[in-house]
Design a protein around this motif. Structure first.
Motif, short mmCIF file in Angstrom:
data_model
loop_
_atom_site.label_atom_id
_atom_site.label_comp_id
_atom_site.label_asym_id
_atom_site.label_seq_id
_atom_site.Cartn_x
_atom_site.Cartn_y
_atom_site.Cartn_z
N HIS A 243 0.42 -1.14 -0.25
CA HIS A 243 0.23 0.61 0.25
C HIS A 243 1.08 1.10 0.07
N LEU A 244 1.81 1.65 1.11
CA LEU A 244 2.44 2.49 0.87
C LEU A 244 3.11 2.73 -0.42
N ALA A 245 4.23 1.78 -0.90
CA ALA A 245 4.63 0.84 -2.83
C ALA A 245 3.47 2.30 -3.12
N LEU A 246 2.33 1.92 -3.32
CA LEU A 246 1.22 2.48 -4.41
C LEU A 246 1.23 3.88 -4.28
N ALA A 247 1.20 4.35 -2.85
CA ALA A 247 1.26 5.54 -2.53
C ALA A 247 1.84 6.26 -3.11
N LEU A 248 3.64 6.50 -2.91
CA LEU A 248 4.82 6.43 -3.36
C LEU A 248 4.20 6.89 -4.91
N VAL A 249 3.94 5.52 -5.98
CA VAL A 249 4.37 5.37 -6.83
C VAL A 249 2.73 6.62 -7.49
N GLY A 250 1.78 6.47 -6.43
CA GLY A 250 0.82 7.55 -7.19
C GLY A 250 1.72 8.93 -7.14
N LEU A 251 2.63 10.23 -6.20
CA LEU A 251 3.06 10.78 -5.83
C LEU A 251 3.47 10.81 -7.05
N VAL A 252 4.62 10.42 -7.18
CA VAL A 252 6.03 10.49 -8.25
C VAL A 252 4.62 10.46 -9.96
N LEU A 253 3.66 9.83 -10.27
CA LEU A 253 2.70 9.87 -11.20
C LEU A 253 2.25 11.68 -10.88
N GLY A 254 1.17 11.89 -9.75
CA GLY A 254 1.27 13.30 -9.67
C GLY A 254 2.21 14.79 -10.43
N ASN B 278 -1.58 -11.17 -3.32
CA ASN B 278 -2.43 -11.55 -5.09
C ASN B 278 -2.27 -11.73 -6.44
N LYS B 279 -1.93 -11.97 -7.11
CA LYS B 279 -1.72 -12.00 -8.61
C LYS B 279 -2.43 -10.94 -8.69
N SER B 280 -3.58 -10.25 -8.80
CA SER B 280 -4.17 -9.23 -9.34
C SER B 280 -3.12 -8.16 -8.62
N MET B 281 -2.03 -8.07 -7.42
CA MET B 281 -2.46 -6.83 -6.92
C MET B 281 -0.92 -6.57 -7.90
N TYR B 282 0.19 -7.69 -8.24
CA TYR B 282 0.92 -7.73 -9.01
C TYR B 282 1.07 -7.30 -9.90
N LEU B 283 -0.49 -7.72 -11.54
CA LEU B 283 -0.72 -6.97 -12.61
C LEU B 283 -1.03 -5.76 -12.66
N SER B 284 -1.68 -5.21 -11.07
CA SER B 284 -1.63 -3.39 -11.17
C SER B 284 -0.34 -2.74 -10.73
N ILE B 285 0.29 -3.09 -10.36
CA ILE B 285 1.33 -2.35 -9.72
C ILE B 285 2.34 -2.70 -11.68
N GLY B 286 2.48 -3.60 -11.93
CA GLY B 286 3.04 -4.02 -13.21
C GLY B 286 2.58 -3.51 -14.15
N VAL B 287 0.87 -2.64 -14.04
CA VAL B 287 0.37 -2.48 -15.28
C VAL B 287 0.76 -0.05 -14.58
N ILE B 288 1.10 -0.28 -14.06
CA ILE B 288 1.34 1.52 -13.02
C ILE B 288 2.56 1.78 -14.14
N THR B 289 3.31 1.19 -13.30
CA THR B 289 4.94 1.34 -13.59
C THR B 289 4.93 0.91 -14.98
N ILE C 275 3.03 2.90 -16.65
CA ILE C 275 2.02 3.97 -17.14
C ILE C 275 3.40 4.99 -17.17
N LEU C 276 3.84 4.60 -16.02
CA LEU C 276 5.66 5.36 -15.42
C LEU C 276 6.14 5.80 -16.34
N GLY C 277 6.30 4.55 -17.65
CA GLY C 277 7.71 4.65 -17.97
C GLY C 277 7.65 5.36 -19.17
#
Lengths: 239, 232
Positions: A7-18, B2-13, B15-17
């Motif tokens: 969750h923390l990691a997600l929040a961090l990623v969201g911040l950078v994205l913003g 779970n797997k869906s969590m890995y997936l969402s992190i993968g997608v977000i990264t 987009i970031l890239g």
């Protein structure tokens, strides 16, 4: 639900994205305000093209004037041709060649001492005016600065380190003034005691005079046209 | 996890890239762009060139006509040359011209106050006024009846000033044909020449006129050294 590390990691990623998004947005609006390279390049190309078109037309005009001169050279138009040539030289419509001098002027190589006005050590429009004036007084028949013909209507203006002449011709030092006329008279008028060169040299402005037996001075690179001044005869005809 | 969590992190990264890459490219793009004033300079130069080209076109038209006429016969040739001569004489300042413009009258400080002011008008002062007028687009200028042509000098000779080898004396009346507003403001601009002269105690009067007459250069031209060359 207890916060887990991801969750923390997600929040961090969201911040950078913003932050990225907002920077991106600002940059894009800024880019829209500055002209694009491609557009400026297109403009520069247009300017170059226009310049070469002008030069072509200039050449054409010179050639046509020469043709007219040839016609005037025909038998019975002799005296007329003499007048035409003189008027054209005076007006700067004809290039000239002849003996004369070349005056080279450059900014001072002396460093202004602390407290001194550094302006004194820089060449000014007024200095060039003085030299031109002196040469005219000594009977110069045609004048040019850095290859730009000096007309009656030519102004000499300082704009920063450059000098502006004939409206849009920007010249940079050193300035070479060419004058066709009696070499001795021209040179002496500048070099005499208390003359312009002595005056300029006080401030270390570099001035040198060279006699040249065959100077070439080009015609005015443009067309002279009067928008306000109307010749007397024409005014009378209109009335 | 779970797997869906890995997936969402993968997608977000991912987009970031992509965003990073876009960002990087935009940055480079900005470095390449040109300051606005450079572009404006080009624009100004372009419109000047266009004006020049239009003038050349008119000149070419005029010369084409004259050349055609000249080919028709001796009479027409003579006329064409005379026409060309007339034009050259106008350009050279050998013809009296009229038009709107300004009149500048400059005089030395009045004699009663001359004790306080050691200043009298010198050649350089007139030279500067005339230069300023040319710069403001003057088309014809005369001082005390002496037309300024390309070979005219303004020269101190003792306590007098010579123009076109004629002695002129104060008050100096300078006539200039051109846009009266432009000519006037070139001299009257604050910190300009008019202010400068007034500070020195010189009397300067500037007046606009809707019509002025500037006389022709009255002497004959002589070229002993300069020879015309035609480059075709």
């Amino acid at each position: 639900m207890r916060p887990k590390p991801f969750h923390l990691a997600l929040a961090l990623v969201g911040l950078v994205l913003g932050i990225l998004l907002s920077v991106q947005f600002r940059l894009t609006t800024e880019t829209m305000k500055t002209p694009q390279v491609s557009r400026v390049q297109a403009m520069a190309a247009k300017v170059n093209e226009a310049r070469s078109e002008r030069d072509r037309k200039q050449e054409q005009v010179n050639k046509m004037r020469a043709d007219l001169d040839k016609i005037a050279a025909g038998a019975e138009l002799g005296p007329l041709r003499v007048d035409l040539t003189a008027a054209r030289i005076e007006a700067g419509l004809a290039g000239v060649t002849g003996p004369g001098i070349e005056v080279t002027l450059n900014d001072s190589n002396m460093a202004a001492k602390p407290g001194e006005n550094p302006n004194l050590y820089v060449l000014h429009d007024e200095d060039i005016l003085r030299v031109l004036n002196e040469l005219r007084a000594a009977g110069a028949e045609a004048l040019a600065i850095n290859g730009q013909r000096v007309l009656a209507t030519s102004e000499v203006r300082c704009t920063g380190p450059t000098i502006l002449i004939n409206r849009n011709q920007r010249l940079t030092p050193p300035f070479v003034i060419s004058a066709v006329g009696n070499q001795d008279n021209l040179a002496n008028s500048l070099k005499m005691r208390g003359g312009v060169i002595e005056y300029l040299q006080v401030f270390g402005i570099q001035a040198s005079v060279k006699k040249v037996s065959n100077l070439n001075i080009p015609a005015f690179s443009g067309v002279i046209s009067f928008d306000y001044a109307k010749p007397e005869a024409e005014v009378r005809n209109n009335q | 996890m779970n797997k869906s969590m890995y997936l969402s992190i993968g997608v977000i990264t991912m987009i970031l890239g992509v965003m990073l890459a876009v960002q990087f490219r935009t940055n480079r793009f900005i470095e390449q762009s040109v300051p606005a004033d450079r572009a404006q300079e080009l624009q100004v130069e372009y419109s000047k060139l266009e004006k020049d080209i239009r003038k050349f076109d008119r000149e070419i038209e005029d010369l084409t006509y004259k050349l055609e006429q000249a080919k028709k016969g001796q009479m027409q040739a003579r006329e064409a040359i005379q026409d060309e001569l007339k034009k050259a004489r106008i350009n050279a300042g050998l013809v009296t011209v009229s038009g709107p413009g300004i009149e500048v009258v400059m005089d030395n400080p009045p004699s009663q106050s001359r004790r306080n002011s050691i200043f009298i008008i010198r050649d350089v002062d007139l030279l500067r006024v005339v230069n300023e007028l040319w710069g403001a687009g003057a088309e014809a200028v005369s001082i005390n009846g002496q037309r300024m042509i390309s070979t005219s000098e303004i020269r101190q000779a003792g306590s007098f000033i010579n123009i076109n080898l004629e002695r002129i004396e104060p008050p100096f009346q300078i006539l200039a044909i051109g846009s009266p507003e432009k000519l006037k403001s070139a001299l009257e601009i604050s910190g300009g020449l008019a202010d400068y002269f007034k500070d020195l105690g010189i009397v300067v009067k500037i007046q606009s006129h809707s019509s002025l007459t500037v006389p022709a250069y009255s002497k004959s031209l002589q070229f002993n050294y300069a020879k015309a060359v035609w480059k075709g």
